[in-house]
Scaffold this motif. Structure first.
Motif, PDB file in Angstrom:
ATOM      1  N   VAL A 279      -3.141  18.454  -1.298  1.00 41.32           N
ATOM      2  CA  VAL A 279      -2.224  17.432  -1.780  1.00 41.32           C
ATOM      3  C   VAL A 279      -2.413  16.186  -0.927  1.00 41.32           C
ATOM      4  O   VAL A 279      -2.569  16.287   0.294  1.00 41.32           O
ATOM      5  CB  VAL A 279      -0.755  17.917  -1.675  1.00 41.32           C
ATOM      6  N   ALA A 280      -2.397  15.036  -1.570  1.00 47.51           N
ATOM      7  CA  ALA A 280      -2.427  13.763  -0.847  1.00 47.51           C
ATOM      8  C   ALA A 280      -1.094  13.068  -1.064  1.00 47.51           C
ATOM      9  O   ALA A 280      -0.610  12.983  -2.183  1.00 47.51           O
ATOM     10  CB  ALA A 280      -3.574  12.890  -1.347  1.00 47.51           C
ATOM     11  N   VAL A 281      -0.509  12.570   0.012  1.00 45.60           N
ATOM     12  CA  VAL A 281       0.708  11.765  -0.081  1.00 45.60           C
ATOM     13  C   VAL A 281       0.259  10.317  -0.106  1.00 45.60           C
ATOM     14  O   VAL A 281      -0.444   9.862   0.805  1.00 45.60           O
ATOM     15  CB  VAL A 281       1.645  12.020   1.115  1.00 45.60           C
ATOM     16  N   ILE A 282       0.648   9.617  -1.162  1.00 44.49           N
ATOM     17  CA  ILE A 282       0.235   8.237  -1.339  1.00 44.49           C
ATOM     18  C   ILE A 282       1.475   7.354  -1.293  1.00 44.49           C
ATOM     19  O   ILE A 282       2.426   7.566  -2.039  1.00 44.49           O
ATOM     20  CB  ILE A 282      -0.518   8.048  -2.682  1.00 44.49           C
ATOM     21  N   ASP A 283       1.445   6.379  -0.403  1.00 43.75           N
ATOM     22  CA  ASP A 283       2.558   5.457  -0.245  1.00 43.75           C
ATOM     23  C   ASP A 283       2.028   4.043  -0.374  1.00 43.75           C
ATOM     24  O   ASP A 283       1.100   3.663   0.344  1.00 43.75           O
ATOM     25  CB  ASP A 283       3.211   5.669   1.125  1.00 43.75           C
ATOM     26  N   ARG A 284       2.612   3.294  -1.303  1.00 43.86           N
ATOM     27  CA  ARG A 284       2.203   1.902  -1.538  1.00 43.86           C
ATOM     28  C   ARG A 284       0.702   1.797  -1.819  1.00 43.86           C
ATOM     29  O   ARG A 284       0.022   0.902  -1.336  1.00 43.86           O
ATOM     30  CB  ARG A 284       2.593   1.031  -0.352  1.00 43.86           C
ATOM     31  N   GLY A 285       0.184   2.775  -2.568  1.00 41.81           N
ATOM     32  CA  GLY A 285      -1.207   2.748  -2.976  1.00 41.81           C
ATOM     33  C   GLY A 285      -2.202   3.251  -1.949  1.00 41.81           C
ATOM     34  O   GLY A 285      -3.404   3.217  -2.191  1.00 41.81           O
ATOM     35  N   ARG A 286      -1.716   3.722  -0.797  1.00 42.16           N
ATOM     36  CA  ARG A 286      -2.601   4.211   0.263  1.00 42.16           C
ATOM     37  C   ARG A 286      -2.334   5.681   0.542  1.00 42.16           C
ATOM     38  O   ARG A 286      -1.185   6.106   0.586  1.00 42.16           O
ATOM     39  CB  ARG A 286      -2.362   3.430   1.555  1.00 42.16           C
TER      40      ARG A 286
END
Length: 136
Positions: A10-17
């Motif tokens: 799983v990748a956590v993406i915040d504000r497109g990053r």
């Protein structure tokens, strides 16, 4: 979030990053402790119970007055036995007790510093998750 349980990574993406990546268990472990949840049988003893929890676990717990529930971070599950003995010694009975790993929402909050929202987009302050599933 239910679909995430099917993902290998799983990748956590915040504000497109991408701000964190790993298995669900790795991400949960990265934010640390589990949570201990207690409900005192006699609500009048909740302040006493909280003091014992704080002393036995050496943490700062929180109380949900409406639910009569005490929640505390738990770094080591072995501490629960000592806490139960301390509560019993002071005559405090529990209605329920549970230990829970952090949820993925709590992981997101710990990593990004803000809560996730359901309608995610790269431009928003919301949760975006990329799933990588291996087929064997």
């Amino acid at each position: 979030m239910k679909r995430i349980k099917l993902a290998d990574r799983v990748a956590v993406i915040d504000r497109g990053r991408v701000v964190a990546e790993g298995t669900v268990d790795e991400l949960k472990a990265s934010v640390g402790t589990s949570s201990l949840h207690l409900r005192v049988r006699d609500a009048r003893r909740i302040a006493d119970a909280r003091q014992i929890v704080d002393e036995a676990l050496q943490v700062r717990s929180s109380v949900s007055a409406e639910a009569g529930r005490i929640t505390a971070p738990l770094a080591d599950a072995d501490q629960v036995a000592d806490l139960m003995a301390a509560l019993k010694a002071r005559g405090i009975s529990l209605a329920e007790v549970s230990v829970q790993k952090p949820t993925l929402d709590e992981v997101f909050l710990a990593i990004t510093g803000h809560a996730a929202t359901a309608n995610a987009s790269p431009e928003s302050d919301s949760l975006n998750v990329r799933e990588e599933v291996s087929v064997r």
